[in-house]
Write a protein that holds these residues in place. Structure first.
Motif, mmCIF file in Angstrom:
data_model
loop_
_atom_site.group_PDB
_atom_site.id
_atom_site.type_symbol
_atom_site.label_atom_id
_atom_site.label_comp_id
_atom_site.label_asym_id
_atom_site.label_seq_id
_atom_site.Cartn_x
_atom_site.Cartn_y
_atom_site.Cartn_z
ATOM 1 N N UNK A 291 -6.348 -8.852 -14.014
ATOM 2 C CA UNK A 291 -5.917 -8.294 -15.427
ATOM 3 C C UNK A 291 -6.703 -6.967 -15.480
ATOM 4 N N UNK A 292 -7.771 -6.951 -15.264
ATOM 5 C CA UNK A 292 -8.820 -5.949 -15.507
ATOM 6 C C UNK A 292 -8.228 -4.427 -14.465
ATOM 7 N N UNK A 293 -8.161 -5.017 -13.355
ATOM 8 C CA UNK A 293 -7.500 -4.551 -12.216
ATOM 9 C C UNK A 293 -6.362 -3.263 -12.530
ATOM 10 N N UNK A 294 -5.081 -4.301 -13.373
ATOM 11 C CA UNK A 294 -3.966 -4.193 -13.421
ATOM 12 C C UNK A 294 -3.431 -3.052 -14.523
ATOM 13 N N UNK A 295 -5.156 -3.159 -16.032
ATOM 14 C CA UNK A 295 -5.016 -2.187 -16.469
ATOM 15 C C UNK A 295 -5.481 -1.111 -16.444
ATOM 16 N N UNK A 296 -6.240 -1.508 -15.863
ATOM 17 C CA UNK A 296 -7.118 -0.162 -15.299
ATOM 18 C C UNK A 296 -5.773 0.470 -14.016
ATOM 19 N N UNK B 118 -8.516 -0.586 -5.113
ATOM 20 C CA UNK B 118 -7.783 -1.768 -4.155
ATOM 21 C C UNK B 118 -8.489 -2.242 -3.073
ATOM 22 N N UNK B 119 -9.697 -1.201 -2.853
ATOM 23 C CA UNK B 119 -10.228 -2.196 -2.037
ATOM 24 C C UNK B 119 -11.638 -2.452 -2.291
ATOM 25 N N UNK B 120 -10.899 -3.367 -3.426
ATOM 26 C CA UNK B 120 -12.459 -4.605 -3.770
ATOM 27 C C UNK B 120 -11.876 -5.546 -3.554
ATOM 28 N N UNK C 262 1.129 -1.127 0.332
ATOM 29 C CA UNK C 262 0.136 0.025 -0.283
ATOM 30 C C UNK C 262 1.100 1.215 -0.255
ATOM 31 N N UNK C 263 1.715 1.401 0.966
ATOM 32 C CA UNK C 263 2.766 2.406 1.118
ATOM 33 C C UNK C 263 3.509 2.710 -0.320
ATOM 34 N N UNK D 270 -3.849 -8.833 -3.394
ATOM 35 C CA UNK D 270 -5.138 -9.442 -3.658
ATOM 36 C C UNK D 270 -6.044 -9.151 -5.240
ATOM 37 N N UNK D 271 -4.736 -8.037 -5.470
ATOM 38 C CA UNK D 271 -4.904 -7.770 -7.298
ATOM 39 C C UNK D 271 -4.349 -8.428 -8.120
#
Length: 169
Positions: free
Chosen positions: A126-131, A167-169, A65-66, A121-122
């Motif tokens: 792939x969708x989270x990374x691309x976003x 990132x909280x998903x 996170x940091x 957790x992500x």
């Protein structure tokens, strides 16, 4: 370097004549040092690529996170400095294999750095990374700063709010 000064002042496509005038040399002198305008822009990109080294330095923080938010701050610092040059390189990228290669290399480096700090957790999403990659891109920064005319502080808040929600998903 004269071309960098011209671009910093808003000249997206300075001519060889403009560069010569700024450097207070003759046009022939420009082309004694650079084979053509492609070489001149490539030299500018090489100098700018060094600016991205700050974004690649080891993290001072620990934990994903940091480190993610440290990476965000570093990127935006680099983007703010590089914005006029990025616009100029984009104007020439379609006709310059050298600039295209440098652009691709920087993109690969920034994506790898982001992948390295992806929240566990992500990491496989792939969708989270691309976003995240899109949110943290110089193109998004440019849109907020140039097109929407937001201050650096507000632009950063807009992006960090979206990253935090993702990132909280």
């Amino acid at each position: 370097m004269a071309i960098m000064a011209l671009v910093a002042e808003g000249g997206i496509t300075p001519s060889a004549e403009d560069v010569a005038a700024r450097a207070q040399v003759g046009l022939r002198s420009v082309f004694r040092h650079f084979k053509d305008m492609e070489s001149l822009y490539a030299e500018m990109m090489l100098r700018l690529a060094r600016g991205y080294e700050a974004a690649m330095a080891p993290f001072e923080t620990t934990g994903w996170h940091a480190q993610l938010f440290e990476a965000i701050g570093r990127r935006f610092g680099v983007y703010e400095t590089m914005l006029p040059y990025k616009r100029a390189s984009d104007a020439h990228r379609h006709e310059s294999p050298t600039i295209q290669r440098m652009h691709d290399g920087i993109t690969v480096l920034l994506r790898a750095r982001l992948q390295a700090v992806m929240p566990p957790h992500l990491a496989g999403n792939q969708i989270a990374f691309e976003t995240l990659d899109m949110l943290l891109s110089v193109d998004t920064w440019s849109r907020l700063r140039v097109d929407q005319k937001l201050s650096p502080e507000i632009a950063r808040q807009v992006i960090e709010t979206q990253v935090a929600a993702l990132i909280v998903q």
